[in-house]
Scaffold this active site. Structure first.
Site, PDB file in Angstrom:
ATOM      1  N   THR A   9     -27.195  27.754  36.822  1.00  0.00           N
ATOM      2  CA  THR A   9     -26.002  28.552  36.862  1.00  0.00           C
ATOM      3  C   THR A   9     -25.925  29.779  36.015  1.00  0.00           C
ATOM      4  OG1 THR A   9     -23.809  28.025  37.541  1.00  0.00           O
ATOM      5  CG2 THR A   9     -24.203  27.805  35.243  1.00  0.00           C
ATOM      6  N   LYS A  41     -18.943  25.972  41.027  1.00  0.00           N
ATOM      7  CA  LYS A  41     -18.834  25.744  39.592  1.00  0.00           C
ATOM      8  C   LYS A  41     -17.640  26.461  38.982  1.00  0.00           C
ATOM      9  CE  LYS A  41     -23.724  25.962  39.916  1.00  0.00           C
ATOM     10  NZ  LYS A  41     -24.869  26.779  39.597  1.00  0.00           N
ATOM     11  N   GLY A  53     -15.033  27.933  34.649  1.00  0.00           N
ATOM     12  CA  GLY A  53     -16.377  27.845  35.178  1.00  0.00           C
ATOM     13  C   GLY A  53     -17.229  27.100  34.180  1.00  0.00           C
ATOM     14  N   SER A 132     -27.923  29.967  32.263  1.00  0.00           N
ATOM     15  CA  SER A 132     -29.272  30.512  32.133  1.00  0.00           C
ATOM     16  C   SER A 132     -29.342  32.000  32.446  1.00  0.00           C
ATOM     17  CB  SER A 132     -30.238  29.729  33.022  1.00  0.00           C
ATOM     18  OG  SER A 132     -29.768  29.718  34.362  1.00  0.00           O
ATOM     19  N   CYS A 167     -33.087  35.812  37.085  1.00  0.00           N
ATOM     20  CA  CYS A 167     -33.138  34.435  36.582  1.00  0.00           C
ATOM     21  C   CYS A 167     -33.459  33.479  37.731  1.00  0.00           C
ATOM     22  CB  CYS A 167     -31.793  34.071  35.943  1.00  0.00           C
ATOM     23  SG  CYS A 167     -31.706  32.349  35.403  1.00  0.00           S
ATOM     24  N   THR A 170     -30.644  31.039  38.953  1.00  0.00           N
ATOM     25  CA  THR A 170     -29.408  31.624  39.432  1.00  0.00           C
ATOM     26  C   THR A 170     -29.650  32.187  40.816  1.00  0.00           C
ATOM     27  OG1 THR A 170     -28.778  32.261  37.179  1.00  0.00           O
ATOM     28  CG2 THR A 170     -27.667  33.417  38.955  1.00  0.00           C
TER      29      THR A 170
END
Length: 179
Positions: A9, A41, A53, A132, A167, A170
């Site tokens: 996430t 989320k 979140g 992340s 990332c 993500t």
């Protein structure tokens, strides 16, 4: 044998031009494997007046959501008070202390980052990010706020798209909620 590390996430909150948004991606990874592409989320609490979140372990985050909702009810929707009381419990309670998640919670007045270390942080610039890809999204949002005419929702979406391109934990299945 140890469990694979969960990484998942990017969540960002942006307060800009009278808008407040929280946005998150939809990816959940277990070790090197993507196990879900469209997780939600970001959710609303307390009569849709608070948007939250999470980053971290899902079950832990839902436990924190429930606790934050209880605190919001107890303190009549006062997010700052509810967050501080949750942070106290999180720090002191043996079960809560073991939870592996972070939360961002916003209302019309406050944008807060809550952690298991007892932190309740309100950023200086109206931008908070966790997960992340949080640093990537936060950097992108800072640049976009200063150098574009985009509104908060558009900035959040672009920032998460940038984080998703950098990332591996993500993706670009983005949910944006606005107050």
């Amino acid at each position: 044998m140890s469990q694979p590390e969960r990484r998942s996430t990017t969540i960002i909150a942006i307060r800009h031009q009278g808008q407040v948004v929280v946005a998150g991606d939809g990816q959940v990874s277990l070790g090197q494997t993507i196990i879900k592409h469209q997780a939600k989320k970001v959710r609303r609490l307390y009569h849709d007046q608070v948007i939250t979140g999470f980053a971290g372990a899902t079950a832990d985050a839902f436990t924190l959501y429930d606790r934050l909702e209880q605190k919001l009810e107890q303190y009549n929707g006062n997010l700052m008070r509810a967050a501080v009381e949750l942070a106290k419990d999180w720090r002191m309670d043996k079960m809560l202390r073991r939870l592996e998640a972070m939360l961002i919670a916003v209302d019309a007045t406050h944008s807060l980052l809550l952690s298991g270390n007892g932190d309740v942080i309100e950023g200086d610039d109206g931008i908070l990010a966790i997960g992340s890809g949080g640093p990537y999204a936060q950097a992108a949002a800072k640049a976009l706020i200063d150098h574009s005419e985009l509104d908060a929702a558009a900035i959040a979406r672009v920032a998460l798209e940038i984080a998703g391109s950098l990332c591996v934990y993500t993706n670009t299945n983005i949910v944006v909620e606005k107050i």
